[in-house]
Each structure stands twice: as structure tokens, then as C-alpha cells.
Design a protein around this motif. Structure first.
Motif, PDB file in Angstrom:
ATOM      1  N   GLY A 270     -58.390   5.919  51.005  1.00 40.49           N
ATOM      2  CA  GLY A 270     -57.275   6.233  50.131  1.00 40.49           C
ATOM      3  C   GLY A 270     -56.457   7.428  50.544  1.00 40.49           C
ATOM      4  O   GLY A 270     -55.506   7.794  49.856  1.00 40.49           O
ATOM      5  N   ILE A 271     -56.808   8.065  51.668  1.00 43.05           N
ATOM      6  CA  ILE A 271     -56.046   9.221  52.148  1.00 43.05           C
ATOM      7  C   ILE A 271     -55.003   8.790  53.170  1.00 43.05           C
ATOM      8  O   ILE A 271     -53.877   9.256  53.157  1.00 43.05           O
ATOM      9  N   THR A 272     -55.383   7.869  54.063  1.00 38.92           N
ATOM     10  CA  THR A 272     -54.511   7.406  55.141  1.00 38.92           C
ATOM     11  C   THR A 272     -54.209   5.932  54.934  1.00 38.92           C
ATOM     12  O   THR A 272     -55.118   5.101  54.953  1.00 38.92           O
ATOM     13  N   HIS A 273     -52.928   5.604  54.756  1.00 47.08           N
ATOM     14  CA  HIS A 273     -52.499   4.233  54.482  1.00 47.08           C
ATOM     15  C   HIS A 273     -51.867   3.651  55.742  1.00 47.08           C
ATOM     16  O   HIS A 273     -51.169   4.357  56.489  1.00 47.08           O
ATOM     17  N   PHE A 274     -52.060   2.352  55.952  1.00 53.67           N
ATOM     18  CA  PHE A 274     -51.746   1.748  57.243  1.00 53.67           C
ATOM     19  C   PHE A 274     -51.210   0.347  57.031  1.00 53.67           C
ATOM     20  O   PHE A 274     -51.731  -0.409  56.196  1.00 53.67           O
ATOM     21  N   ALA A 275     -50.156  -0.001  57.777  1.00 55.21           N
ATOM     22  CA  ALA A 275     -49.620  -1.354  57.720  1.00 55.21           C
ATOM     23  C   ALA A 275     -48.946  -1.675  59.047  1.00 55.21           C
ATOM     24  O   ALA A 275     -48.450  -0.784  59.750  1.00 55.21           O
ATOM     25  N   ARG A 276     -48.925  -2.955  59.374  1.00 58.06           N
ATOM     26  CA  ARG A 276     -48.246  -3.438  60.579  1.00 58.06           C
ATOM     27  C   ARG A 276     -47.071  -4.310  60.171  1.00 58.06           C
ATOM     28  O   ARG A 276     -47.193  -5.168  59.306  1.00 58.06           O
ATOM     29  N   ASN A 277     -45.932  -4.067  60.822  1.00 57.20           N
ATOM     30  CA  ASN A 277     -44.751  -4.887  60.586  1.00 57.20           C
ATOM     31  C   ASN A 277     -44.882  -6.188  61.374  1.00 57.20           C
ATOM     32  O   ASN A 277     -44.891  -6.164  62.610  1.00 57.20           O
ATOM     33  N   PRO A 278     -45.005  -7.348  60.706  1.00 56.18           N
ATOM     34  CA  PRO A 278     -45.232  -8.601  61.440  1.00 56.18           C
ATOM     35  C   PRO A 278     -44.029  -9.045  62.260  1.00 56.18           C
ATOM     36  O   PRO A 278     -44.175  -9.883  63.163  1.00 56.18           O
ATOM     37  N   MET A 279     -42.847  -8.498  61.990  1.00 61.91           N
ATOM     38  CA  MET A 279     -41.652  -8.934  62.718  1.00 61.91           C
ATOM     39  C   MET A 279     -41.537  -8.282  64.093  1.00 61.91           C
ATOM     40  O   MET A 279     -41.033  -8.894  65.034  1.00 61.91           O
TER      41      MET A 279
END
Length: 363
Positions: A270-279
């Protein structure tokens, strides 16, 4: 001694005619034993849904009297003295009907850091377990269980009662189930020699529509149990890519680093949030800078002193851009998400006078 509260999941929908919320259903669950640490409580940490609208949650529980939706569950953590935590993964239909649960953990504290689904009918959990030693005398410790699907051997002790440190000592994991709760695969790729002191951390993960997993990890030097680029020579933050069959297919180091992996996670994430842009394959990391209290956080090679940050990285790990908080600089980022256009949304809380993203918050 703190008596543990039960946890609840509550869901509502909006009535289109009045825009007033009405409760649809609620689920009760948790453990009943007392805990020694005030931050150890029954709680839901992550929640998601699948294509069919089924609901999944990943939470933490104690070891005694565990139930979810009145379904008794076996837990494996210590109860007393030194009560510890397991993690529970449970699923419900969209109308609140109980489907299935999995309890993951052993004698010591075990933590879940992310919960994801894909469009291929899979559910993914990443976290850290702490394996226990074989006991020479007294009541045997509980081994680490991935429910009843996989039970880890305990760390052995030789004839002189010394721990054999380089055996059975992985802590990081990713596990995959299908949407009906059937176990599919488990990977624990650490070398034993780097995990004795628990220096590796699975910070977060994202999963694309095909089930490819992008695992954000803090890794120490060593030779890991995957096929490509298995030797890590420099401690740092990496994205390890797996396909939906559990095979490692890629590795990239990011221009994002901290003095210790735990400074990027805390106990339950919950401290470091992460996501990948699929485009375009770019990675986004946002978070609250707890690392500066203990060691350091660098983004693009520069030390970050701000409390909050958002940064974008190329698929190869190079920093593309970053934003940092300023002014009063009192606040925290609590979550991040991307929409179908790749736009980034953040939520959190701030004190008046804090600046972020070109905006000064006045309330």
C-alpha cells in the motif's frame, strides 16, 4: 493484548432514479484470537472482480476460529504466545453468494501485496511468506501452507541443531488460481542465499488481458530461478515478466531505487502503487516516500525528498517523467489506477498548502 475485530465486506449499488445508495449484501468473517501487535488485525487489503462479476478479496487474519461467510477455514499462524498472521483469499458471486477461499501462511507472519485477475479466467496473488525451522523439541511449528495445494518443507536443522541456512528459504511468491479456485501454479524464484535475511520484496504487480504478469520487485544480487537474465548483480527495483503459464519471459531494471526493499512496501504493502499502460508498455509508479525516513529513494538517479511522487518509465526501465509534491508537503498517495486511455488517477490525502501536479491544495 488486543482483541481482534472481525472484518466485513459491504457492497452497494446506486438507484438510477434517486441516486441514493442501498445495501445489497454484506459478508462477515475473520479470526477470534487476541494479537500482541496493535497493527495486526483482521482486514481486507485488496479487492477486485473478474469478467463475470465475481468478487475476490485478499485479507489478513489470525489463526483461531477463522470463518468467512460462516464457512470454517483452517489457518496456520501462531496463536499464543506471539500470535501471527496468515492471508486469506475469498471469492463471492456478484450477488454475494460464497464461492471459495484459500488460506496462505505458516507459523510466522505472512503478507500479501497484490491481487489481480485477467481476462483468461485466472486470479493472481503475490506476497511474502516466512518459512520456519524444523523444531528439535516441543510442539512442532506449522509449515507454510498455500492452503492444501502446496505445503512447503521446513528449513532443516542438522545434528548439532544448527539451521541449514541455504535450503528451503525462499520468501517471495506469485500463485495463480482459476476463477473456481483450482490451483494452477506457484513460483518462488529467489536463491536461498539472498533470502535468509528477507532482503527481497515483491512490491506490487500488474496483469494484462492475456495474463502476462509484470512483477515489481526489489531484488538483491544472486542467481534466481528463472530462465532469462537469471543473475542479478546489482540490488535494485526490477520488473520481472511472466506469462500466464508461470514461465519467466522478461526482466528490466527501473531507474527507481531505495536503500531497502521494505521501505517500498511496509508490512502489508500500500505504499508503492504500480501499473502498466497496455497501449505502450510504459510503467507508472506512485507512492508515499517512506524510504527517506530510513534510507533513501532515487528516481532517475536523483534522490527524492518529497513525501509523494508519480513517475513514468519506458518498457526498458528508463525514466520518462516524474512529478513530486512540494509546499507544505504533508500527505500521502493511497491508490492509483489507469483508465482505458492510459490516463492516471491518484487518490490520497493532503494538508493545506501541499502542492502536487501543479495544484496547491487549500483544504
Amino acid at each position: 493484548m488486543l482483541k481482534k475485530l472481525l472484518f466485513f465486506t459491504v457492497f452497494s449499488s446506486l438507484l438510477s432514479t434517486s441516486l441514493s445508495a442501498q445495501w445489497q449484501w454484506a459478508i462477515r468473517g475473520g479470526s477470534v484470537n487476541s494479537m500482541q501487535i496493535t497493527t495486526d488485525y483482521n482486514n481486507i487489503n485488496y479487492i477486485t472482480t473478474d469478467q463475470a462479476g465475481n468478487v475476490y478479496f485478499l485479507g489478513q487474519i489470525g489463526g483461531a476460529g477463522v470463518k468467512v461467510a460462516n464457512q470454517p477455514l483452517n489457518a496456520y499462524s501462531g496463536i499464543s504466545p506471539g500470535a501471527s498472521l496468515d492471508m486469506v483469499l475469498s471469492s463471492f458471486t456478484a450477488d454475494g453468494t460464497y464461492r471459495w477461499s484459500k488460506v496462505i501462511g505458516g507459523q510466522l507472519n505472512d503478507f500479501g501485496y497484490a491481487l489481480k485477475t485477467d481476462k483468461q479466467g485466472h486470479v493472481y496473488v503475490t506476497g511474502r511468506i516466512r518459512n520456519v525451522n524444523t523444531t528439535v523439541v516441543g510442539t512442532p511449528y506449522n509449515a507454510v501452507h498455500f492452503d492444501t495445494d502446496t505445503i512447503l518443507p521446513k528449513i532443516p536443522i542438522d545434528s548439532l541443531t544448527s539451521i541449514i541456512e541455504d535450503t528451503l528459504n525462499q520468501s517471495m511468491f506469485i500463485i495463480q488460481y482459476d476463477t473456481v479456485g483450482a490451483f494452477k501454479w506457484l513460483t518462488m524464484p529467489e536463491p536461498d542465499t539472498t533470502s535468509r535475511f528477507r532482503g527481497n520484496f515483491p512490491i506490487n504487480m500488474d496483469v494484462d488481458a492475456t495474463g502476462d504478469v509484470y512483477w515489481l520487485c526489489y531484488l538483491l544480487p544472486g542467481e534466481y530461478r528463472w530462465a532469462n537474465n537469471s543473475i542479478i548483480t546489482q540490488a535494485g527495483t526490477y520488473v520481472v515478466k511472466y506469462n500466464n503459464q508461470g514461465n519467466q519471459i522478461g526482466l528490466n531494471q527501473l531507474e527507481f531505487n531505495a536503500g531497502r526493499g521494505i521501505d517500498l512496501t511496509g508490512s502489508w504493502g500500500g505504499i508503492t502503487h504500480f501499473a502498466r499502460n497496455p497501449m505502450n508498455g510504459n510503467y507508472y509508479i506512485a507512492g508515499t516516500n517512506k524510504a527517506k525516513q530510513y534510507t533513501y529513494l532515487t528516481i532517475g538517479g536523483d534522490t527524492t525528498y518529497s513525501n509523494m511522487y508519480l513517475a513514468a518509465f519506458s518498457p526498458n526501465g528508463q525514466l520518462l517523467w516524474k512529478k513530486e509534491s512540494g509546499g507544505a508537503d504533508l500527505g500521502q498517495i493511497l491508490d492509483m489506477d489507469l483508465d482505458d486511455n492510459g490516463d492516471v488517477y491518484l487518490t490520497g490525502d493532503v494538508w493545506p498548502g501541499t502542492e502536487f501536479g501543479g495544484h496547491t491544495f487549500n483544504s
